[in-house]
Scaffold this motif. Structure first.
Motif, PDB file in Angstrom:
ATOM      1  N   GLY A   1      -1.415   4.580  16.003  1.00  0.00           N
ATOM      2  CA  GLY A   1      -2.342   3.254  15.520  1.00  0.00           C
ATOM      3  C   GLY A   1      -1.370   2.695  14.599  1.00  0.00           C
ATOM      4  O   GLY A   1      -0.442   3.158  14.009  1.00  0.00           O
ATOM      5  N   PHE A   2      -2.357   1.802  13.623  1.00  0.00           N
ATOM      6  CA  PHE A   2      -1.591   1.396  12.763  1.00  0.00           C
ATOM      7  C   PHE A   2      -2.275   2.016  11.479  1.00  0.00           C
ATOM      8  O   PHE A   2      -3.076   2.899  11.369  1.00  0.00           O
ATOM      9  N   HIS A   3      -0.984   1.441  10.570  1.00  0.00           N
ATOM     10  CA  HIS A   3      -1.178   2.065   8.868  1.00  0.00           C
ATOM     11  C   HIS A   3      -0.797   1.814   8.425  1.00  0.00           C
ATOM     12  O   HIS A   3       0.118   0.411   8.692  1.00  0.00           O
ATOM     13  N   ILE A   4      -1.314   1.105   6.894  1.00  0.00           N
ATOM     14  CA  ILE A   4      -0.935   0.228   6.028  1.00  0.00           C
ATOM     15  C   ILE A   4      -0.240   0.977   4.873  1.00  0.00           C
ATOM     16  O   ILE A   4      -0.642   2.168   4.431  1.00  0.00           O
ATOM     17  N   ILE A   5       0.625   0.291   4.593  1.00  0.00           N
ATOM     18  CA  ILE A   5       1.764   1.013   3.256  1.00  0.00           C
ATOM     19  C   ILE A   5       1.498   0.051   2.098  1.00  0.00           C
ATOM     20  O   ILE A   5       1.621  -1.413   2.380  1.00  0.00           O
ATOM     21  N   GLN A   6       1.119   0.048   0.951  1.00  0.00           N
ATOM     22  CA  GLN A   6       1.074  -0.954  -0.036  1.00  0.00           C
ATOM     23  C   GLN A   6       1.639  -0.428  -0.718  1.00  0.00           C
ATOM     24  O   GLN A   6       1.903   0.612  -1.578  1.00  0.00           O
ATOM     25  N   ASP A  25       3.022   4.040  -4.496  1.00  0.00           N
ATOM     26  CA  ASP A  25       3.096   3.424  -3.281  1.00  0.00           C
ATOM     27  C   ASP A  25       1.404   3.460  -2.626  1.00  0.00           C
ATOM     28  O   ASP A  25       1.365   4.947  -3.394  1.00  0.00           O
ATOM     29  N   SER A  26       0.552   3.657  -1.657  1.00  0.00           N
ATOM     30  CA  SER A  26      -0.275   3.763  -1.331  1.00  0.00           C
ATOM     31  C   SER A  26      -0.523   3.783   0.349  1.00  0.00           C
ATOM     32  O   SER A  26       0.410   3.316   0.583  1.00  0.00           O
ATOM     33  N   TYR A  27      -0.579   4.580   1.043  1.00  0.00           N
ATOM     34  CA  TYR A  27      -1.656   4.962   2.286  1.00  0.00           C
ATOM     35  C   TYR A  27      -2.177   4.939   2.891  1.00  0.00           C
ATOM     36  O   TYR A  27      -3.191   5.528   2.422  1.00  0.00           O
ATOM     37  N   ASP A  28      -2.966   3.787   3.472  1.00  0.00           N
ATOM     38  CA  ASP A  28      -4.044   3.425   3.882  1.00  0.00           C
ATOM     39  C   ASP A  28      -5.150   3.484   3.215  1.00  0.00           C
ATOM     40  O   ASP A  28      -5.696   4.212   2.772  1.00  0.00           O
ATOM     41  N   ARG A  30      -4.765   4.832   0.393  1.00  0.00           N
ATOM     42  CA  ARG A  30      -5.208   6.094  -0.935  1.00  0.00           C
ATOM     43  C   ARG A  30      -3.611   6.370  -1.537  1.00  0.00           C
ATOM     44  O   ARG A  30      -2.560   5.748  -0.853  1.00  0.00           O
ATOM     45  N   PHE A  32      -0.502   7.466  -2.630  1.00  0.00           N
ATOM     46  CA  PHE A  32       1.323   8.493  -2.400  1.00  0.00           C
ATOM     47  C   PHE A  32       2.005   8.715  -3.038  1.00  0.00           C
ATOM     48  O   PHE A  32       1.816  10.140  -3.319  1.00  0.00           O
TER      49      PHE A  32
END
Length: 240
Positions: A1-6, A25-28, A30, A32
């Motif tokens: 599936g798709f995941h979002i890294i900010q 960094d955040s992952y989905d 949250r 990270f």
């Protein structure tokens, strides 16, 4: 599936000339990973980030680049932008203060203190009762931006008009050499505000007339000029 890294990184230059660099960094959605430039290590927010932490910690040259960026490159960029826009970003504009009262429920009266036209943004405004701060009894809003790059705020407080007390609005701002205290006078509190409004209108009219006259003397057609102001920004440029 798709995941979002900010990713968020940059630097701060405080008023006391100290600096701060940050990377996160955040992952989905949250937390990270974060980078601690003092210990030169990556900090995992949870167990799921441990694998990435170990891989990033093994990249010694990468950690050095981030440290140099946070402590040197980013700060130099930020200082450059402050220098380019110092007339706007580092200016100090004194606030104007207006106090008034209006009838409220159950025979009470609401005092309102409106503070406007100040820069920079940070300001302290509160009501005084017989010289003592009543911050716990006041409601405040703002600061909010004005269209000209300055800010405004206001504080209100309910009082019993039957009590024999003196009320004043106290304002502290770095453009003021000392705190400004504007008293509320029940009998004639509206007069200064009206007079101030008339004076301001006259000054604006005189200012417009002076601009038109100056342009006529210079051989140009009279008109209205428009300029843009720079606003504070946070520089976040990736390291080379």
């Amino acid at each position: 599936g798709f995941h979002i890294i900010q990713t968020m990184y940059g630097c701060d230059l405080r008023e006391d000339n100290t600096t701060r660099g940050f990377y996160q960094d955040s992952y989905d959605g949250r937390d990270f990973l974060t980078f601690d430039k003092e210990t030169m290590t990556w900090v995992a927010a949870d167990i799921g980030a441990q694998i990435t932490k170990r891989r990033f910690d093994a990249d010694v040259s990468g950690k050095r680049r981030w440290k140099v960026y946070m402590e040197e490159e980013c700060i130099q960029w930020l200082k450059s932008f402050l220098e380019y826009g110092k007339e706007t970003l580092q200016r100090k504009v004194r606030p104007t203060v207006r106090v008034r009262g209006r009838s409220a429920h159950d025979g009470l009266r609401t005092l309102s203190c409106t503070v406007s036209g100040f820069y920079p943004r940070h300001i302290t405004a509160t009501w005084l009762r017989n010289g003592e701060s009543r911050e716990q009894d006041t409601y405040s809003a703002g600061p909010l931006p004005n269209g000209d790059g300055t800010y405004r705020t206001w504080v209100t407080m309910e009082i019993d008009p039957q009590t024999n007390a003196q009320y004043a609005c106290r304002v502290e701002h770095e453009s003021l050499l000392e705190p400004l205290s504007v008293p509320w006078e029940p009998d004639n509190h509206r007069i200064p505000a009206v007079a101030g409004g008339v004076t301001a209108a006259l000054l604006v009219a005189m200012g417009i007339g002076a601009v038109v006259w100056k342009k006529k003397c210079s051989g140009k057609e009279p008109g209205i000029g428009m300029g843009a102001s720079l606003h504070p920004l946070t520089l976040q440029t990736p390291p080379s």
